[in-house]
Motif scaffolding. Structure first.
Motif, PDB file in Angstrom:
ATOM      1  N   ARG A 174      91.114  91.577  49.259  1.00  2.82           N
ATOM      2  CA  ARG A 174      90.996  91.888  48.438  1.00  2.82           C
ATOM      3  C   ARG A 174      89.771  92.211  46.840  1.00  2.82           C
ATOM      4  O   ARG A 174      89.371  90.449  47.399  1.00  2.82           O
ATOM      5  CB  ARG A 174      92.748  92.608  47.121  1.00  2.82           C
ATOM      6  N   ALA A 175      89.992  92.697  46.252  1.00  2.54           N
ATOM      7  CA  ALA A 175      89.141  91.857  44.912  1.00  2.54           C
ATOM      8  C   ALA A 175      89.580  92.377  43.234  1.00  2.54           C
ATOM      9  O   ALA A 175      89.445  93.883  43.543  1.00  2.54           O
ATOM     10  CB  ALA A 175      87.629  92.651  45.129  1.00  2.54           C
ATOM     11  N   ILE A 176      89.637  92.061  42.672  1.00  2.00           N
ATOM     12  CA  ILE A 176      90.578  92.481  41.848  1.00  2.00           C
ATOM     13  C   ILE A 176      89.936  92.026  40.288  1.00  2.00           C
ATOM     14  O   ILE A 176      89.416  90.836  40.066  1.00  2.00           O
ATOM     15  CB  ILE A 176      91.546  92.182  40.911  1.00  2.00           C
ATOM     16  N   THR A 177      89.796  92.957  39.261  1.00  2.00           N
ATOM     17  CA  THR A 177      88.631  92.049  38.165  1.00  2.00           C
ATOM     18  C   THR A 177      89.220  92.315  37.461  1.00  2.00           C
ATOM     19  O   THR A 177      90.948  92.584  36.958  1.00  2.00           O
ATOM     20  CB  THR A 177      87.898  94.180  37.489  1.00  2.00           C
ATOM     21  N   PHE A 178      89.530  90.912  36.221  1.00  4.04           N
ATOM     22  CA  PHE A 178      90.264  90.597  34.783  1.00  4.04           C
ATOM     23  C   PHE A 178      89.255  89.884  33.954  1.00  4.04           C
ATOM     24  O   PHE A 178      87.661  89.756  34.794  1.00  4.04           O
ATOM     25  CB  PHE A 178      91.054  89.572  35.990  1.00  4.04           C
ATOM     26  N   ARG A 179      89.537  90.067  32.680  1.00  3.05           N
ATOM     27  CA  ARG A 179      88.948  89.932  31.667  1.00  3.05           C
ATOM     28  C   ARG A 179      88.870  88.429  31.464  1.00  3.05           C
ATOM     29  O   ARG A 179      90.188  87.694  31.936  1.00  3.05           O
ATOM     30  CB  ARG A 179      89.656  90.531  30.673  1.00  3.05           C
ATOM     31  N   LYS A 180      87.840  87.966  30.795  1.00  2.00           N
ATOM     32  CA  LYS A 180      87.465  86.791  30.309  1.00  2.00           C
ATOM     33  C   LYS A 180      89.062  85.856  29.520  1.00  2.00           C
ATOM     34  O   LYS A 180      89.033  84.977  30.108  1.00  2.00           O
ATOM     35  CB  LYS A 180      86.235  86.642  30.082  1.00  2.00           C
ATOM     36  N   ASP A 181      89.592  86.791  28.751  1.00  2.39           N
ATOM     37  CA  ASP A 181      90.659  85.972  28.283  1.00  2.39           C
ATOM     38  C   ASP A 181      92.435  86.445  29.210  1.00  2.39           C
ATOM     39  O   ASP A 181      93.474  85.666  28.726  1.00  2.39           O
ATOM     40  CB  ASP A 181      90.838  87.094  26.908  1.00  2.39           C
ATOM     41  N   GLU A 182      92.099  87.081  30.110  1.00  5.15           N
ATOM     42  CA  GLU A 182      92.972  86.570  30.436  1.00  5.15           C
ATOM     43  C   GLU A 182      93.091  85.157  31.886  1.00  5.15           C
ATOM     44  O   GLU A 182      91.933  84.996  32.531  1.00  5.15           O
ATOM     45  CB  GLU A 182      92.856  87.994  32.419  1.00  5.15           C
ATOM     46  N   ASP A 183      93.688  85.327  32.292  1.00  3.11           N
ATOM     47  CA  ASP A 183      94.716  83.849  33.967  1.00  3.11           C
ATOM     48  C   ASP A 183      93.933  84.714  35.104  1.00  3.11           C
ATOM     49  O   ASP A 183      95.497  85.311  35.024  1.00  3.11           O
ATOM     50  CB  ASP A 183      95.479  83.669  33.550  1.00  3.11           C
ATOM     51  N   PRO A 184      93.624  84.154  36.193  1.00  2.75           N
ATOM     52  CA  PRO A 184      93.388  84.635  37.131  1.00  2.75           C
ATOM     53  C   PRO A 184      94.245  84.998  38.145  1.00  2.75           C
ATOM     54  O   PRO A 184      94.636  85.276  38.655  1.00  2.75           O
ATOM     55  CB  PRO A 184      92.031  84.509  37.703  1.00  2.75           C
ATOM     56  N   ASN A 185      95.383  84.150  37.587  1.00  2.00           N
ATOM     57  CA  ASN A 185      96.248  83.433  38.611  1.00  2.00           C
ATOM     58  C   ASN A 185      97.511  83.590  38.146  1.00  2.00           C
ATOM     59  O   ASN A 185      98.864  83.659  39.172  1.00  2.00           O
ATOM     60  CB  ASN A 185      96.348  81.776  38.768  1.00  2.00           C
ATOM     61  N   SER A 186      97.322  84.392  36.944  1.00  2.00           N
ATOM     62  CA  SER A 186      99.176  85.056  36.673  1.00  2.00           C
ATOM     63  C   SER A 186      99.556  86.243  37.709  1.00  2.00           C
ATOM     64  O   SER A 186      98.170  86.842  37.961  1.00  2.00           O
ATOM     65  CB  SER A 186      98.744  85.451  35.166  1.00  2.00           C
ATOM     66  N   PRO A 187     100.690  86.500  37.463  1.00  2.00           N
ATOM     67  CA  PRO A 187     101.132  87.633  38.040  1.00  2.00           C
ATOM     68  C   PRO A 187     100.547  88.796  37.451  1.00  2.00           C
ATOM     69  O   PRO A 187     100.193  90.059  38.550  1.00  2.00           O
ATOM     70  CB  PRO A 187     102.542  87.623  38.362  1.00  2.00           C
ATOM     71  N   VAL A 188      99.921  88.946  36.504  1.00  2.00           N
ATOM     72  CA  VAL A 188      99.699  90.015  35.550  1.00  2.00           C
ATOM     73  C   VAL A 188      98.239  90.998  36.386  1.00  2.00           C
ATOM     74  O   VAL A 188      97.976  92.181  36.948  1.00  2.00           O
ATOM     75  CB  VAL A 188      99.612  90.561  34.547  1.00  2.00           C
TER      76      VAL A 188
END
Length: 223
Positions: A104-118
């Protein structure tokens, strides 16, 4: 370069507890699992090449890489990107390693925790690949007609030499390019691309998985 080498990967059940990025094991390690993952010299170029992650035996397969603007390993330009894993498979029972494994590859914003369930569970991945056979898996590599395991006999080695694209000096290492693309948008505040990427390889079924080396995972511009 947007690349994460084996030593910087987040690997569940990495044996070396001093590994700087090793996360806490998500499950209790049973007594019979004495050896799981190790960081070892590269099997092809032990003195020159980068170290690799060696999978000895595990059933909870969970490997991740974080491409973050904060650590300067994420792409600096907006655009479309492919995900490439550099690895090999060195046992006959390769199906247990790749069949049913989620890439998988998932994008996230700089203010988000990449380890969060969100991010890890709720967000739809930009890329999702779950091969149902070894043939499907290898069809997305640079050696689609090759046998991924090391030869076990002289006869097998001679047969491999006749296969198109087989490089004996590479000892079974190949590049897996995940189907699909990651799209990074332009940062509205300027300064290049906005967004980071979490890349995962995971299979939590109860089959024993063994015989994999991982050299790196990287993001490359899509043509």
């Amino acid at each position: 370069m947007a690349i994460v080498y084996a030593q910087e990967l987040h690997i569940a059940h990495l044996d070396d507890g001093s590994h700087p990025t090793a996360p806490r094991a998500p499950i209790k390690i049973s007594a019979f699992e004495k050896s799981h993952w190790k960081i070892v010299p590269h099997p092809v170029q032990p003195h020159l090449g980068p170290k690799v992650a060696e999978l000895t035996s595990v059933w909870w397969l969970d490997v991740a890489a974080i491409f973050s603007q904060a650590t300067s390993n994420a792409p600096t330009k907006a655009g479309r990107y492919k995900v490439e894993w550099r690895m090999n498979l060195n046992v006959a029972e390769t199906d247990n390693v790749v069949v049913g494994t989620e890439f998988r590859a998932i994008t996230f914003r700089k203010d988000e925790d990449p380890n969060s369930p969100v991010v890890t569970e709720d967000r739809e991945p930009a890329i999702w690949f779950k091969p149902q056979s070894l043939q499907e898996f290898m069809s997305h590599t640079d050696h689609p007609n090759s046998v991924p395991a090391l030869p076990k006999s002289l006869q097998q080695a001679q047969a491999l030499e006749l296969k198109p694209g087989y490089d004996a000096n590479n000892q079974g290492f190949f590049t897996l390019t995940l189907p699909g693309e990651v799209i990074l948008q332009e940062d509205p505040d300027g300064g290049g691309a906005e967004g980071n990427v979490l890349v995962q390889m995971r299979n939590h079924d109860k089959t024993v998985k063994m015989g994999m080396h991982i050299e790196y995972v990287k993001l490359v511009p899509a043509e």
